[in-house]
Scaffold this motif. Structure first.
Motif, PDB file in Angstrom:
ATOM      1  N   GLY A  63     -11.178   2.200  -7.114  1.00  0.00           N
ATOM      2  CA  GLY A  63     -11.107   4.137  -7.157  1.00  0.00           C
ATOM      3  C   GLY A  63     -10.277   4.484  -5.694  1.00  0.00           C
ATOM      4  N   LEU A  64     -10.299   3.972  -4.314  1.00  0.00           N
ATOM      5  CA  LEU A  64     -10.572   4.431  -2.962  1.00  0.00           C
ATOM      6  C   LEU A  64      -9.052   4.493  -2.976  1.00  0.00           C
ATOM      7  CD1 LEU A  64     -13.451   3.128  -0.731  1.00  0.00           C
ATOM      8  CD2 LEU A  64     -12.920   5.694  -1.497  1.00  0.00           C
ATOM      9  N   ILE A  65      -8.723   3.397  -3.812  1.00  0.00           N
ATOM     10  CA  ILE A  65      -6.517   3.776  -3.074  1.00  0.00           C
ATOM     11  C   ILE A  65      -5.898   5.007  -3.566  1.00  0.00           C
ATOM     12  CG2 ILE A  65      -4.702   2.865  -3.705  1.00  0.00           C
ATOM     13  CD1 ILE A  65      -6.081  -0.542  -3.102  1.00  0.00           C
ATOM     14  N   THR A  66      -6.319   5.285  -4.855  1.00  0.00           N
ATOM     15  CA  THR A  66      -5.835   6.211  -5.145  1.00  0.00           C
ATOM     16  C   THR A  66      -6.562   7.952  -4.941  1.00  0.00           C
ATOM     17  OG1 THR A  66      -7.474   5.795  -7.739  1.00  0.00           O
ATOM     18  CG2 THR A  66      -5.023   5.609  -8.116  1.00  0.00           C
ATOM     19  N   TYR A  67      -7.719   7.710  -4.101  1.00  0.00           N
ATOM     20  CA  TYR A  67      -8.338   8.877  -3.425  1.00  0.00           C
ATOM     21  C   TYR A  67      -7.632   9.016  -2.021  1.00  0.00           C
ATOM     22  CZ  TYR A  67     -11.217  11.837  -1.066  1.00  0.00           C
ATOM     23  OH  TYR A  67     -11.787  13.266  -0.388  1.00  0.00           O
ATOM     24  N   HIS A  68      -6.721   7.942  -1.309  1.00  0.00           N
ATOM     25  CA  HIS A  68      -6.440   8.110   0.010  1.00  0.00           C
ATOM     26  C   HIS A  68      -4.736   8.563  -0.573  1.00  0.00           C
ATOM     27  CE1 HIS A  68      -9.480   8.003   2.285  1.00  0.00           C
ATOM     28  NE2 HIS A  68     -10.191   7.277   1.908  1.00  0.00           N
ATOM     29  N   PHE A  69      -4.132   7.777  -1.429  1.00  0.00           N
ATOM     30  CA  PHE A  69      -2.413   7.519  -1.968  1.00  0.00           C
ATOM     31  C   PHE A  69      -1.987   8.216  -3.152  1.00  0.00           C
ATOM     32  CE2 PHE A  69      -4.100   4.570   1.109  1.00  0.00           C
ATOM     33  CZ  PHE A  69      -3.504   4.773   2.537  1.00  0.00           C
ATOM     34  N   SER A  70      -1.227   9.094  -2.832  1.00  0.00           N
ATOM     35  CA  SER A  70      -0.976   9.561  -4.652  1.00  0.00           C
ATOM     36  C   SER A  70       0.188   8.538  -5.790  1.00  0.00           C
ATOM     37  CB  SER A  70      -0.289  10.495  -3.979  1.00  0.00           C
ATOM     38  OG  SER A  70       1.073  10.123  -3.813  1.00  0.00           O
ATOM     39  N   SER A  71       0.253   7.137  -4.503  1.00  0.00           N
ATOM     40  CA  SER A  71       1.002   6.343  -5.772  1.00  0.00           C
ATOM     41  C   SER A  71       0.843   5.162  -4.485  1.00  0.00           C
ATOM     42  CB  SER A  71       2.986   6.782  -6.452  1.00  0.00           C
ATOM     43  OG  SER A  71       2.979   6.720  -4.576  1.00  0.00           O
ATOM     44  N   LYS A  72       1.559   3.988  -5.297  1.00  0.00           N
ATOM     45  CA  LYS A  72       1.532   2.332  -5.076  1.00  0.00           C
ATOM     46  C   LYS A  72       2.489   2.512  -3.734  1.00  0.00           C
ATOM     47  CE  LYS A  72       2.790  -2.012  -5.995  1.00  0.00           C
ATOM     48  NZ  LYS A  72       2.397  -3.112  -6.861  1.00  0.00           N
ATOM     49  N   GLU A  73       3.581   3.424  -4.112  1.00  0.00           N
ATOM     50  CA  GLU A  73       4.227   3.525  -3.233  1.00  0.00           C
ATOM     51  C   GLU A  73       4.431   4.838  -1.586  1.00  0.00           C
ATOM     52  OE1 GLU A  73       9.018   5.388  -2.798  1.00  0.00           O
ATOM     53  OE2 GLU A  73       9.118   5.052  -4.668  1.00  0.00           O
ATOM     54  N   ASP A  74       3.730   5.602  -1.933  1.00  0.00           N
ATOM     55  CA  ASP A  74       2.721   6.252  -0.882  1.00  0.00           C
ATOM     56  C   ASP A  74       2.299   4.963  -0.244  1.00  0.00           C
ATOM     57  OD1 ASP A  74       1.969   7.866   0.297  1.00  0.00           O
ATOM     58  OD2 ASP A  74      -0.126   8.820  -1.003  1.00  0.00           O
ATOM     59  N   LEU A  75       1.463   4.274  -0.518  1.00  0.00           N
ATOM     60  CA  LEU A  75       0.735   3.548   0.250  1.00  0.00           C
ATOM     61  C   LEU A  75       1.517   1.994   0.902  1.00  0.00           C
ATOM     62  CD1 LEU A  75      -2.193   1.820   0.976  1.00  0.00           C
ATOM     63  CD2 LEU A  75      -2.017   0.512  -1.533  1.00  0.00           C
ATOM     64  N   TRP A  76       2.662   2.405   0.285  1.00  0.00           N
ATOM     65  CA  TRP A  76       4.034   1.255   0.783  1.00  0.00           C
ATOM     66  C   TRP A  76       4.620   1.991   1.995  1.00  0.00           C
ATOM     67  CZ3 TRP A  76       8.744   2.114   1.577  1.00  0.00           C
ATOM     68  CH2 TRP A  76       9.632   0.634   2.527  1.00  0.00           C
ATOM     69  N   LYS A  77       4.124   2.980   2.011  1.00  0.00           N
ATOM     70  CA  LYS A  77       4.872   3.816   2.710  1.00  0.00           C
ATOM     71  C   LYS A  77       3.676   3.903   4.472  1.00  0.00           C
ATOM     72  CE  LYS A  77       8.305   6.689   1.049  1.00  0.00           C
ATOM     73  NZ  LYS A  77       9.553   8.225   0.275  1.00  0.00           N
ATOM     74  N   ALA A  78       2.748   4.115   3.832  1.00  0.00           N
ATOM     75  CA  ALA A  78       1.677   4.107   4.388  1.00  0.00           C
ATOM     76  C   ALA A  78       1.188   3.251   5.831  1.00  0.00           C
ATOM     77  CB  ALA A  78       0.495   4.431   4.091  1.00  0.00           C
ATOM     78  N   ALA A  79       2.070   1.878   4.581  1.00  0.00           N
ATOM     79  CA  ALA A  79       1.383   0.306   5.523  1.00  0.00           C
ATOM     80  C   ALA A  79       3.170   0.028   6.200  1.00  0.00           C
ATOM     81  CB  ALA A  79       2.069  -0.563   4.223  1.00  0.00           C
TER      82      ALA A  79
END
Length: 242
Positions: A63-79
């Motif tokens: 759940g922390l992933i969805t809290y900090h990032f709006s989507s999987k692509e958002d997480l990919w861009k952050a990485a």
């Protein structure tokens, strides 16, 4: 009566902590997720990396992933932003430190530094292989945001050395990909290398030997340090320390 919503990254014992401590905890949690996501995307690609596996790597609730990032692509861009920020800080700092050094020495030492970075961060090049082979929105974003500035920097270094006649006039495009491949492939393929040769490419002396080989191939005799003169050791000359 409305109830307060507790942030998912704050366990009950953390509620009483100061706002600064809670903010730092949230930043630390976010960074763990980003680093774990980078590893997963580099290994499995965007489609193959699952958020639940990323959460497990980071040691956090999904759940922390969805809290900090709006989507999987958002997480990919952050990485992606994270690893290129690490590269920019490392390589940019080295280039700035060599601003007053002659173009050949600068290019030679930047190449050596880049090989060391590639060994320390093989996830960057694994990620690039995953995304660079497909013409899509992620690849286009990656090139425009991060790869193009890196290419322009390397081209400027190459052309400065070529203008002095110390580097073969091979087009920048080819030298760029020759360097990227030569610097990174050994470390990206580390498991194969260990199986094939029994050598660990991540060992410091192997990394340095690999850097020596690339510098020698790219620069030939011009890439070799000048012989020390009496009373003037090579290491003491400004900007020539590897």
């Amino acid at each position: 009566m409305p109830t307060s919503r507790r942030r998912p990254d704050l366990p009950p014992r953390a509620i009483g902590r100061s706002p600064r401590a809670r903010q730092q905890r949230a930043r630390d949690t976010r960074k763990r997720i980003v680093v774990s996501a980078l590893e997963a995307f580099a290994e499995r690609g965007f489609e193959g990396a699952r958020t639940r596996d990323i959460a497990a790597r980071a040691g956090v609730n999904q759940g922390l992933i969805t809290y900090h990032f709006s989507s999987k692509e958002d997480l990919w861009k952050a990485a992606v932003d994270h690893i290129f920020a690490v590269l920019a800080e490392s390589l940019g700092g080295r280039i700035r430190a060599l601003e007053e050094v002659d173009p050949l020495t600068r290019a030679r030492l930047v190449v050596r530094h880049y090989v060391r970075f590639a060994a320390a961060h093989p996830e960057l090049h694994r990620l690039m292989v995953q995304e660079g082979k497909t013409d899509g929105p992620r690849m286009q974003w990656l090139v425009d945001r991060h790869v193009r500035p890196l290419y322009e920097t390397s081209r400027a270094l190459v052309e400065a050395a070529q203008s002095e006649g110390t580097l073969p006039r091979i087009p920048s495009l080819h030298l760029h990909y020759i360097l990227i491949g030569a610097a990174a492939h050994l470390f990206v393929m580390a498991p194969e290398c260990r199986r094939l040769t029994g050598e660990d490419p991540m060992r410091k002396d192997v990394v340095e030997t690999h850097a020596d080989a690339i510098v020698s191939i790219l620069f030939g005799r011009a890439g070799k340090p000048e012989a020390a003169r009496p009373g003037r050791p090579v290491a003491a000359r400004r900007g020539t320390r590897a």
